[in-house]
Design a protein around this motif. Structure first.
Motif, PDB file in Angstrom:
ATOM      1  N   ILE A  74      18.424  14.477  39.336  1.00 42.55           N
ATOM      2  CA  ILE A  74      18.938  14.057  40.642  1.00 42.55           C
ATOM      3  C   ILE A  74      20.070  14.981  41.093  1.00 42.55           C
ATOM      4  CG2 ILE A  74      20.170  12.209  41.851  1.00 42.55           C
ATOM      5  CD1 ILE A  74      18.621  10.231  40.058  1.00 42.55           C
ATOM      6  N   LEU A  75      20.923  15.361  40.159  1.00 36.33           N
ATOM      7  CA  LEU A  75      22.108  16.152  40.484  1.00 36.33           C
ATOM      8  C   LEU A  75      21.762  17.565  40.960  1.00 36.33           C
ATOM      9  CD1 LEU A  75      25.171  16.063  40.544  1.00 36.33           C
ATOM     10  CD2 LEU A  75      25.176  16.906  38.202  1.00 36.33           C
ATOM     11  N   ILE A  76      20.831  18.229  40.313  1.00 38.15           N
ATOM     12  CA  ILE A  76      20.481  19.607  40.675  1.00 38.15           C
ATOM     13  C   ILE A  76      19.959  19.695  42.107  1.00 38.15           C
ATOM     14  CG2 ILE A  76      18.934  21.546  40.155  1.00 38.15           C
ATOM     15  CD1 ILE A  76      19.322  20.829  37.181  1.00 38.15           C
ATOM     16  N   PRO A  77      18.980  18.882  42.522  1.00 37.96           N
ATOM     17  CA  PRO A  77      18.543  18.963  43.929  1.00 37.96           C
ATOM     18  C   PRO A  77      19.652  18.573  44.917  1.00 37.96           C
ATOM     19  CG  PRO A  77      16.898  17.815  42.614  1.00 37.96           C
ATOM     20  CD  PRO A  77      18.102  18.005  41.746  1.00 37.96           C
ATOM     21  N   ALA A  78      20.506  17.629  44.534  1.00 36.43           N
ATOM     22  CA  ALA A  78      21.596  17.212  45.420  1.00 36.43           C
ATOM     23  C   ALA A  78      22.577  18.361  45.637  1.00 36.43           C
ATOM     24  CB  ALA A  78      22.312  15.992  44.846  1.00 36.43           C
ATOM     25  N   LEU A  83      21.919  21.584  45.306  1.00 35.89           N
ATOM     26  CA  LEU A  83      21.219  22.596  46.104  1.00 35.89           C
ATOM     27  C   LEU A  83      21.188  22.203  47.574  1.00 35.89           C
ATOM     28  CD1 LEU A  83      18.227  23.553  43.787  1.00 35.89           C
ATOM     29  CD2 LEU A  83      20.154  24.992  44.456  1.00 35.89           C
ATOM     30  N   PHE A  84      20.940  20.944  47.852  1.00 35.00           N
ATOM     31  CA  PHE A  84      20.903  20.459  49.231  1.00 35.00           C
ATOM     32  C   PHE A  84      22.267  20.632  49.909  1.00 35.00           C
ATOM     33  CE2 PHE A  84      21.470  17.051  52.372  1.00 35.00           C
ATOM     34  CZ  PHE A  84      20.455  17.393  53.259  1.00 35.00           C
ATOM     35  N   VAL A  85      23.323  20.222  49.232  1.00 39.18           N
ATOM     36  CA  VAL A  85      24.681  20.347  49.778  1.00 39.18           C
ATOM     37  C   VAL A  85      25.015  21.829  50.005  1.00 39.18           C
ATOM     38  CG1 VAL A  85      27.145  20.024  49.252  1.00 39.18           C
ATOM     39  CG2 VAL A  85      25.516  18.170  48.851  1.00 39.18           C
ATOM     40  N   GLY A  86      24.624  22.678  49.079  1.00 41.18           N
ATOM     41  CA  GLY A  86      24.859  24.120  49.220  1.00 41.18           C
ATOM     42  C   GLY A  86      24.148  24.696  50.430  1.00 41.18           C
ATOM     43  N   LEU A  87      22.896  24.319  50.619  1.00 34.12           N
ATOM     44  CA  LEU A  87      22.131  24.816  51.771  1.00 34.12           C
ATOM     45  C   LEU A  87      22.692  24.301  53.091  1.00 34.12           C
ATOM     46  CD1 LEU A  87      18.444  24.660  50.486  1.00 34.12           C
ATOM     47  CD2 LEU A  87      19.744  26.692  51.118  1.00 34.12           C
TER      48      LEU A  87
END
Length: 165
Positions: free
Chosen positions: A6-10, A12-16
């Protein structure tokens, strides 16, 4: 393990989203403009990026700024690292006598202008911009002088001028 999934996609999403909000996906706009030579007044700096004289030279050049004027930088020698020697001219558009400022005249009737509108944290690097300008010149049968002048319009709006031969 579930937290990592859950943390890795979150992250990445915040970074994008952050990259998008800072203008990281904004395109580099390229165009050919007519010029009546590029005439600048300012100050030459030679030294390392860490030297206290560099910000002092910028401040001295900023003292030349007037209504509607923008700061220009022309790197003759760009530093590869923090301790490498650099050489840069920092100035403004010419408007008569400007004290002890030096004059720089670049003869050119046309220039390629690359416009960037994004935060300085996500703007493309100088080498990437130069390569894009040179590719644009080649595709349009043009030849640059190999000179690149950064025109700092605002903190999030920079133009790179490449005078043509």
């Amino acid at each position: 393990m579930k937290k990592a999934l859950i943390l890795i996609p979150a992250v990445l999403f915040v970074g994008l989203v952050g990259y998008f909000l800072l203008g990281g996906f904004n395109e580099l706009e390229l165009e050919v403009v007519q010029t009546d030579n590029i005439h600048l007044m300012g100050y030459q700096y030679r030294g390392t990026p860490q030297d206290e004289a560099l910000p002092q030279t910028f401040q001295k050049a900023e003292g030349l700024l007037g209504d509607g004027k923008t700061l220009h930088t022309l790197y003759q020698v760009e530093p590869a690292g923090k301790l490498d020697t650099m050489e840069v001219f920092i100035g403004v558009e010419f408007s008569g006598e400007m004290g002890d400022a030096q004059e720089l005249l670049i003869e050119s009737q046309n220039a390629i202008v690359a416009t960037m509108r994004s935060s300085r944290y996500v703007m493309p690097g100088p080498n990437k911009v130069k390569k894009r300008i040179e590719k644009f010149a080649e595709l349009n049968g043009l030849e640059t002088q190999g000179i690149y002048i950064d025109r700092i319009v605002e903190s999030d709006h920079v133009e790179v001028w490449a005078p043509l031969k």
